[in-house]
Design an enzyme around this catalytic site. Structure first.
Site, PDB file in Angstrom:
ATOM      1  N   SER A 209       4.211 -24.207  -1.604  1.00  0.00           N
ATOM      2  CA  SER A 209       4.711 -23.018  -0.909  1.00  0.00           C
ATOM      3  C   SER A 209       3.629 -21.950  -0.821  1.00  0.00           C
ATOM      4  O   SER A 209       2.842 -21.766  -1.754  1.00  0.00           O
ATOM      5  CB  SER A 209       5.976 -22.476  -1.592  1.00  0.00           C
ATOM      6  OG  SER A 209       5.704 -21.805  -2.792  1.00  0.00           O
TER       7      SER A 209
ATOM      8  N   THR B  50      -0.753 -24.313  -5.020  1.00  0.00           N
ATOM      9  CA  THR B  50      -0.673 -25.522  -4.192  1.00  0.00           C
ATOM     10  C   THR B  50      -1.962 -26.335  -4.309  1.00  0.00           C
ATOM     11  O   THR B  50      -1.926 -27.568  -4.329  1.00  0.00           O
ATOM     12  CB  THR B  50      -0.418 -25.184  -2.705  1.00  0.00           C
ATOM     13  OG1 THR B  50      -1.531 -24.476  -2.160  1.00  0.00           O
ATOM     14  CG2 THR B  50       0.839 -24.351  -2.532  1.00  0.00           C
TER      15      THR B  50
ATOM     16  N   HIS C 207       2.691 -22.501  -5.871  1.00  0.00           N
ATOM     17  CA  HIS C 207       2.713 -21.448  -4.851  1.00  0.00           C
ATOM     18  C   HIS C 207       1.319 -20.876  -4.659  1.00  0.00           C
ATOM     19  O   HIS C 207       0.632 -20.532  -5.629  1.00  0.00           O
ATOM     20  CB  HIS C 207       3.676 -20.322  -5.238  1.00  0.00           C
ATOM     21  CG  HIS C 207       3.830 -19.288  -4.145  1.00  0.00           C
ATOM     22  ND1 HIS C 207       4.626 -19.492  -3.043  1.00  0.00           N
ATOM     23  CD2 HIS C 207       3.248 -18.077  -3.979  1.00  0.00           C
ATOM     24  CE1 HIS C 207       4.540 -18.419  -2.245  1.00  0.00           C
ATOM     25  NE2 HIS C 207       3.705 -17.556  -2.796  1.00  0.00           N
ATOM     26  N   SER C 208       0.882 -20.770  -3.394  1.00  0.00           N
ATOM     27  CA  SER C 208      -0.409 -20.188  -3.030  1.00  0.00           C
ATOM     28  C   SER C 208      -1.547 -20.926  -3.742  1.00  0.00           C
ATOM     29  O   SER C 208      -1.725 -22.123  -3.515  1.00  0.00           O
ATOM     30  CB  SER C 208      -0.400 -18.691  -3.339  1.00  0.00           C
ATOM     31  OG  SER C 208      -1.509 -18.041  -2.759  1.00  0.00           O
ATOM     32  N   MET C 209      -2.313 -20.278  -4.606  1.00  0.00           N
ATOM     33  CA  MET C 209      -3.354 -20.977  -5.357  1.00  0.00           C
ATOM     34  C   MET C 209      -2.771 -22.188  -6.074  1.00  0.00           C
ATOM     35  O   MET C 209      -3.439 -23.220  -6.226  1.00  0.00           O
ATOM     36  CB  MET C 209      -4.005 -20.038  -6.376  1.00  0.00           C
ATOM     37  CG  MET C 209      -5.070 -20.709  -7.240  1.00  0.00           C
ATOM     38  SD  MET C 209      -5.812 -19.630  -8.491  1.00  0.00           S
ATOM     39  CE  MET C 209      -4.471 -19.546  -9.698  1.00  0.00           C
TER      40      MET C 209
END
Length: 244
Positions: free
Chosen positions: A106, A82, A78-80
């Site tokens: 995500s 990814t 998620h976020s970083m």
């Protein structure tokens, strides 16, 4: 469905504990392994790492303690997370572990999409706080409690430095696994086009799901997210069995 290991990689400033509640919702054949980053949670005594390269190398070692080459695995970031997951997939393939069964990304734009924001990791404290509030759902308790503040700020600065200094290098070939992207419709840190661009990084199926909510929809959409994971990993495992 054959057993499969799902590795979870958290967002900037986050802990792997974000995914703990998923365990009761995932299919019993899915073994969830939350990957804690250095300098937080159970690894809070270790030095922080402030580059995607360093973090992904570190997690490659951790994954090697959980699976052997050829074992089926998938990654959710998620976020970083990814960006870390993307680089980690290539390191795992190069290390002989084989392609992931699935990559879930995500709250993160595709790695090749330029990040046209000024750096924030080295801002003065008050400006850095204002920047963080842009992401929403960052507890005011962090800013109101000096002990929490002193703990989280170095972690967040290191993570933001990792994200902001990341330089995408073109890969010789796309990933040979399905990619599922998840995005919050009210996420003001990226556009849906930024997320759709993940399609360029796979030669297999690409799907995208949107959620009501902002950058941290991951906290409010646990049931739907785990349903998407279950559905895709069940399909991936069946397809893999047929191919072999």
């Amino acid at each position: 469905m054959a057993p499969i290991t799902l590795f979870f990689i958290p967002y900037a400033g986050g802990s792997a504990s974000v995914s703990f509640k998923w365990k009761k919702l995932l299919l019993p054949q899915i073994k969830l392994v939350p990957l804690e980053l250095a300098g937080r949670g159970m690894r809070s005594g270790e030095p922080l790492k402030d580059s995607i390269e360093e973090i992904s190398d570190d997690l490659l070692h951790k994954i090697g303690q959980e699976i052997a080459p050829g074992d089926p695995y998938a990654i959710y970031g998620h976020s970083m997370g990814t960006m870390i997951a993307f680089e980690l997939c290539y390191k795992l393939v190069a290390g002989g572990y084989g392609e992931p069964a699935h990559l879930f990304v995500s709250g993160g734009r595709a790695p090749h999409v330029p990040r046209n924001f000024p750096w924030s990791h080295d801002l003065p404290a008050d400006q850095f706080r204002t920047h963080l509030q842009r992401y929403g759902q960052l507890s005011e308790a962090i800013f109101d409690n000096q002990e929490l503040y002193d703990y989280f700020m170095p972690v967040l600065r290191a993570d933001f430095k990792a994200v902001e200094t990341y330089k995408y290098t073109a890969k010789s070939m796309p990933l040979h696994c399905p990619i599922t992207a998840l995005a919050g419709l009210a996420d003001n840190t990226m556009t849906l086009q930024d997320v759709e661009a993940w399609v360029q990084h796979t030669d297999q199926e690409f799907r995208m799901f949107t959620f009501d909510g902002g950058h941290f929809f991951i906290h409010d959409e646990m049931e739907r997210i785990t349903h998407i994971i279950n559905e895709n990993l069940e399909c991936s495992t069946v397809a893999n069995r047929i191919q072999h």
